[in-house]
Design a protein around this motif. Structure first.
Motif, PDB file in Angstrom:
ATOM      1  N   ASN A  12     -13.014   9.582 -39.271  1.00 49.41           N
ATOM      2  CA  ASN A  12     -12.578  11.130 -39.184  1.00 49.41           C
ATOM      3  C   ASN A  12     -12.929  11.828 -37.793  1.00 49.41           C
ATOM      4  O   ASN A  12     -12.634  12.984 -37.374  1.00 49.41           O
ATOM      5  N   ASP A  13     -13.948  11.041 -37.285  1.00 45.84           N
ATOM      6  CA  ASP A  13     -14.662  11.634 -35.919  1.00 45.84           C
ATOM      7  C   ASP A  13     -14.059  10.939 -34.639  1.00 45.84           C
ATOM      8  O   ASP A  13     -14.409  11.333 -33.523  1.00 45.84           O
ATOM      9  N   ILE A  14     -12.974  10.073 -34.748  1.00 48.29           N
ATOM     10  CA  ILE A  14     -12.351   9.435 -33.632  1.00 48.29           C
ATOM     11  C   ILE A  14     -11.427  10.510 -32.920  1.00 48.29           C
ATOM     12  O   ILE A  14     -10.489  11.025 -33.382  1.00 48.29           O
ATOM     13  N   SER A  15     -11.927  10.818 -31.659  1.00 53.21           N
ATOM     14  CA  SER A  15     -11.248  11.821 -30.767  1.00 53.21           C
ATOM     15  C   SER A  15     -10.093  10.876 -29.680  1.00 53.21           C
ATOM     16  O   SER A  15      -8.999  11.163 -29.752  1.00 53.21           O
ATOM     17  N   ASP A  16     -10.643   9.616 -29.391  1.00 50.59           N
ATOM     18  CA  ASP A  16      -9.730   8.654 -28.693  1.00 50.59           C
ATOM     19  C   ASP A  16     -10.425   7.059 -28.603  1.00 50.59           C
ATOM     20  O   ASP A  16     -11.638   6.949 -28.564  1.00 50.59           O
ATOM     21  N   PHE A  17      -9.721   6.159 -28.197  1.00 52.10           N
ATOM     22  CA  PHE A  17     -10.070   4.991 -27.805  1.00 52.10           C
ATOM     23  C   PHE A  17      -9.490   4.370 -26.864  1.00 52.10           C
ATOM     24  O   PHE A  17      -8.429   4.698 -26.478  1.00 52.10           O
ATOM     25  N   LYS A  18     -10.217   3.194 -26.003  1.00 55.71           N
ATOM     26  CA  LYS A  18      -9.417   2.638 -24.972  1.00 55.71           C
ATOM     27  C   LYS A  18      -9.897   1.008 -24.954  1.00 55.71           C
ATOM     28  O   LYS A  18     -10.865   0.673 -25.193  1.00 55.71           O
ATOM     29  N   ILE A  19      -8.594   0.459 -24.892  1.00 56.89           N
ATOM     30  CA  ILE A  19      -9.169  -1.058 -24.786  1.00 56.89           C
ATOM     31  C   ILE A  19      -9.377  -1.768 -23.340  1.00 56.89           C
ATOM     32  O   ILE A  19      -8.772  -1.093 -22.443  1.00 56.89           O
ATOM     33  N   MET A  20     -10.669  -2.019 -23.329  1.00 57.91           N
ATOM     34  CA  MET A  20     -11.314  -2.261 -21.918  1.00 57.91           C
ATOM     35  C   MET A  20     -10.481  -3.564 -21.494  1.00 57.91           C
ATOM     36  O   MET A  20     -10.073  -4.339 -22.191  1.00 57.91           O
ATOM     37  N   GLU A  21     -10.762  -3.981 -19.916  1.00 61.01           N
ATOM     38  CA  GLU A  21     -10.166  -5.251 -19.601  1.00 61.01           C
ATOM     39  C   GLU A  21     -11.105  -6.255 -20.254  1.00 61.01           C
ATOM     40  O   GLU A  21     -10.476  -7.545 -20.189  1.00 61.01           O
ATOM     41  N   ASP A  22     -12.167  -6.369 -20.474  1.00 57.28           N
ATOM     42  CA  ASP A  22     -12.889  -7.320 -21.032  1.00 57.28           C
ATOM     43  C   ASP A  22     -12.558  -7.683 -22.667  1.00 57.28           C
ATOM     44  O   ASP A  22     -13.143  -8.576 -23.374  1.00 57.28           O
ATOM     45  N   GLY A  23     -11.862  -6.725 -22.913  1.00 63.26           N
ATOM     46  CA  GLY A  23     -11.364  -7.032 -24.525  1.00 63.26           C
ATOM     47  C   GLY A  23     -12.152  -6.157 -25.528  1.00 63.26           C
ATOM     48  O   GLY A  23     -11.967  -5.954 -26.585  1.00 63.26           O
ATOM     49  N   SER A  24     -13.320  -5.426 -25.151  1.00 63.21           N
ATOM     50  CA  SER A  24     -13.945  -4.508 -25.895  1.00 63.21           C
ATOM     51  C   SER A  24     -13.503  -3.110 -25.720  1.00 63.21           C
ATOM     52  O   SER A  24     -12.334  -2.914 -25.248  1.00 63.21           O
ATOM     53  N   LEU A  25     -13.990  -2.467 -26.891  1.00 65.86           N
ATOM     54  CA  LEU A  25     -13.151  -1.042 -27.100  1.00 65.86           C
ATOM     55  C   LEU A  25     -14.254  -0.020 -26.793  1.00 65.86           C
ATOM     56  O   LEU A  25     -15.304  -0.006 -27.192  1.00 65.86           O
TER      57      LEU A  25
END
Length: 768
Positions: free
Chosen positions: A299-312
């Motif tokens: 419920n606290d997630i505002s946004d996320f991004k998949i990085m070039e190395d596969g991490s989030l």
């Protein structure tokens, strides 16, 4: 029909039979020793960077561009002198490394303007979708206008354009934060329509769909996809035509909040439960991880991004209130970096798996607290709420050797799992516990859920289900037979109402849900649907409309029902439902039935005329798997949910605590006539609330000793458990099928009962 049912049930029973063999063959620790290596190849590990606090009440949305964070927040400022306040919106910018955020007030907003969505175009320019609600007090007319604006770093707006949807008379536009911006066009959804707006706000196109649309996104080189009813399909916004619906192995996901486009047809979908990798080209969906398993509250997630190395990289924001005693509030911002590692390279704690169809917010928060505070254990979630048939999928996983340590049983068949020997008795753990004892729990609750002197599961909260009637009609009657129910029905006035909204099939299902063991017992395999009592029940149900007839009639009259208070005052309503998950029904019924001399709490009818009421598990209902390797470790977590602190804190307005002391404390607070601070720092305020039923409003005030004496009596009468699990749903379907001929006049109640006895007997035999 019996033959067809047998074929259908054979497929179900094969899985259950295999399940039985698995648990019979495996000794203790069978989940880990059943031939399947439970150690995963990879594990996701989070690292957290606390960016500090920002002085907004909450962060409504955020987006990531390169290493920069852009957020929108709001703060309510109250002016004590003017006795009024206003909400101020802020545009906040920062970076992953900095703990300082530049905050710019959005001063160009109109007085009633609300920010709906912050979004970027292909060049990385920031835009904003907002709405302004207008209401004309003289005419009573209202409308909502929508705008897109360019948002500058200093919080100023430019290029402001009103959206022109070209609505017809009496047509409304309801825009949320589900939108995409493609080729300088804004594409949004409103219920069953998709609107495409040009950059200047003019309407480019509008197309309709058959279903309500949950979300919209792009993937696969700019192709547009929509989510409706939890499923994904390609969509042409020019023609309004849908492509094929993707089958993701029986998974259905709802409430998608954040979407990120990946490469080669992959899109990442996030909701409050977890994050999913959706491969459009391969028609495949995989749950990467549950948010709780990486120590994040979804419920606290505002946004996320998949990085070039596969991490989030994940932006988490949580609101905090009243920490300084002055009513102030702020948001705490964290950046989580989540890496996928080989299990051999990670140093995880000992994992205990909790399988669940649904996780309540209090349970989520307690798991997160435990995981962050425990040096030895980590509770990991195996969620089944995305499957069309959660129990079937859980059974299949168990058959394959993926056996959970802890099971949250809401919506699942407790009887079947007990019958198969899958659940451990909790009493030995309670007996060894230094703090938690059997005597701590509400006697009627724990006595009801016991099975042959063993406690296989325990709810964290409960509610009471009963019937209510006037003292004039029922006097002090608490229990009754089916014959007495029919006599009361026949003695109603000509325009009397048995129960509001009652239908023939609803009547049967209500009776069964609270009295399942009287007619169907999965533990013994006994079925009594051809009994005199059930035949009587079927015959009596013919007095009501079928659900189809009821819906048709309601559609015709615009769903205008008679006022309940008027029905009660005139003595025309025989029965009402009581769902006691707090105390409000006690005062509500007291006021509603005042002219009728008061009210009586009545049980469902039964052969022996007992006055036992049924209870329902609320919030969570937990058990330990018999095959858990570390039952003591599992109990170490479970015991937290039955300790006083959790029971007192978690018991809000959704249920009653199962601990006596926590229930007594809840009653004490409800009786408070003046404000005070309790010994543990809880600020107690006298109840001053209202409850409206149709045209009748009840002002809820502090409860009296008489109210609580009645409440204790009601709780003391608990003796049955309502059944709303997957097997109950299957049996309800069988009953609905076979009673059609009864209500059409083609079969008698006795003939119908005999067919039901045969079909349900087969079902129970195959699934017990």
């Amino acid at each position: 029909m019996v033959k067809n049912s047998t074929r259908k049930l054979f497929r179900v029973s094969l899985a259950v039979f295999t399940l039985s063999l698995l648990f019979t063959a495996c000794g203790k620790g069978g989940g880990k020793g059943s031939g399947k290596d439970s150690t995963p190849e990879y594990i996701y590990e989070p690292k957290f960077n606390d960016l500090g606090n920002v002085e907004v009440d909450y962060v409504s949305q955020a987006c990531i561009k390169d290493d920069n964070i852009y957020m929108m927040g709001s703060h309510y400022e109250y002016n004590e002198k003017k006795q009024s306040g206003k909400s101020i919106s802020y545009f906040m910018t920062g970076s992953f490394d900095s703990k300082n955020f530049d905050m710019a007030e959005l001063k160009d907003l109109e007085e009633n303007e609300s920010v709906i969505k912050l979004f970027m175009d292909e060049e990385g320019n920031m835009h904003m979708l907002s709405s302004v609600y207008n209401y004309n007090e003289k005419t009573g007319a209202s409308n909502t206008k929508y705008y897109i604006s360019d948002l500058n770093k200093d919080g100023s707006l430019s290029g402001r354009k009103e959206l022109k949807p070209g609505l017809k008379k009496n047509e409304e536009l309801y825009l949320g934060n589900a939108l995409i911006y493609v080729d300088e066009k804004l594409i949004t959804i409103s219920e069953q329509k998709i609107y495409t707006f040009n950059k200047d706000g003019s309407l480019a196109n509008v197309v309709g769909t058959d279903d309500y649309i949950d979300n919209i996104f792009t993937a696969n080189g700019g192709k547009i996809y929509i989510m409706a009813n939890g499923k994904v399909c390609e969509f042409d916004t020019d023609t309004g035509k849908s492509g094929k619906t993707f089958d993701f192995g029986g998974r259905i996901i709802y409430n998608i909040r954040n979407i990120q486009q990946g490469k080669d047809g992959i899109v990442y979908l996030s909701n409050e439960d977890g994050i999913y990798e959706c491969d459009i080209n391969k028609n495949k969906m995989e749950l990467l991880f549950n948010w709780i398993n990486v120590d994040i509250n979804g419920n606290d997630i505002s946004d996320f991004k998949i990085m070039e190395d596969g991490s989030l990289t994940v932006i988490c924001s949580s609101s905090k209130y009243d920490t300084d005693g002055k009513g102030s509030s702020y948001s705490n911002i964290e950046i989580a970096s989540i890496d996928k590692k080989k299990y051999s390279d990670a140093k995880p704690k000992k994992r205990l798996t909790l399988a669940a169809n649904y996780l309540s917010q209090p349970l989520k928060e307690e798991i997160l607290k435990y995981n962050k505070g425990s040096g030895d254990y980590h509770i990991e979630i195996k969620s089944y709420n995305t499957y069309e048939d959660p129990q079937k999928q859980m059974n299949l996983d168990i058959i394959s050797g993926d056996i959970p340590d802890i099971i949250e049983l809401s919506g699942l068949s407790k009887s079947m799992y007990i019958k198969k020997g899958m659940l451990a008795d909790l009493y030995p753990f309670i007996e060894k516990d230094d703090e938690i004892k059997k005597e701590d729990f509400v006697d009627s609750v724990i006595n009801t859920i016991e099975h042959n002197g063993k406690l296989y599961y325990m709810p964290t909260q409960f509610s009471v289900n009963a019937l209510v009637g006037s003292k004039k009609v029922f006097g002090d009657m608490e229990g009754w037979t089916y014959e007495e129910m029919e006599e009361k029905y026949k003695s109603m006035p000509k325009n009397g109402v048995f129960m509001q909204g009652m239908t023939s099939d609803w009547f049967i299902q209500n009776m069964l849900s609270s009295q399942m063991k009287d007619f169907i017992d999965f533990e013994t395999g006994e079925v009594n649907l051809d009994s005199e009592e059930f035949v009587h029940m079927l015959e009596f149900s013919k007095n009501f409309q079928t659900t189809d007839q009821y819906i048709k009639e309601q559609n015709a009259n615009g769903w205008q029902n008679e006022d309940r208070s008027e029905l009660i005052n005139s003595g025309r309503l025989l029965l009402s439902d009581m769902y006691l998950y707090d105390f409000s029904d006690i005062q509500v019924n007291e006021k509603l039935y005042k002219k009728q001399g008061g009210y009586t709490v009545i049980s469902q009818p039964s052969k022996d005329r007992n006055n036992k009421l049924s209870m329902t598990s609320v919030d969570a209902c937990l058990s330990i798997s018999e095959n858990c390797d570390d039952k003591d470790g599992a109990w170490e977590f479970l015991r937290r949910l039955y300790a006083y602190d959790f029971q007192k804190q978690a018991s809000g307005s959704y249920g009653l605590p199962v601990r006596k002391d926590a229930l007594e404390k809840k009653m004490e607070y409800a009786m408070a006539t003046k404000a005070y601070k309790d010994d543990d720092g809880t600020q107690v305020t006298p109840i001053d609330d209202s409850y409206t039923i149709d045209s009748f409003t009840v002002n809820i005030k502090p409860y009296t000793k008489a109210h609580m004496d009645l409440f204790r009596t009601i709780v003391g009468r608990i003796g049955k458990e309502s059944n709303y699990d997957t097997y109950f749903n299957d049996i309800s379907e069988i009953i609905t099928e076979e009673t059609k001929a009864l209500y059409a006049g083609d079969k008698t109640a006795k003939e119908t009962a005999e067919i039901l006895q045969s079909r349900v007997k087969i079902y129970v035999s195959e699934n017990s």
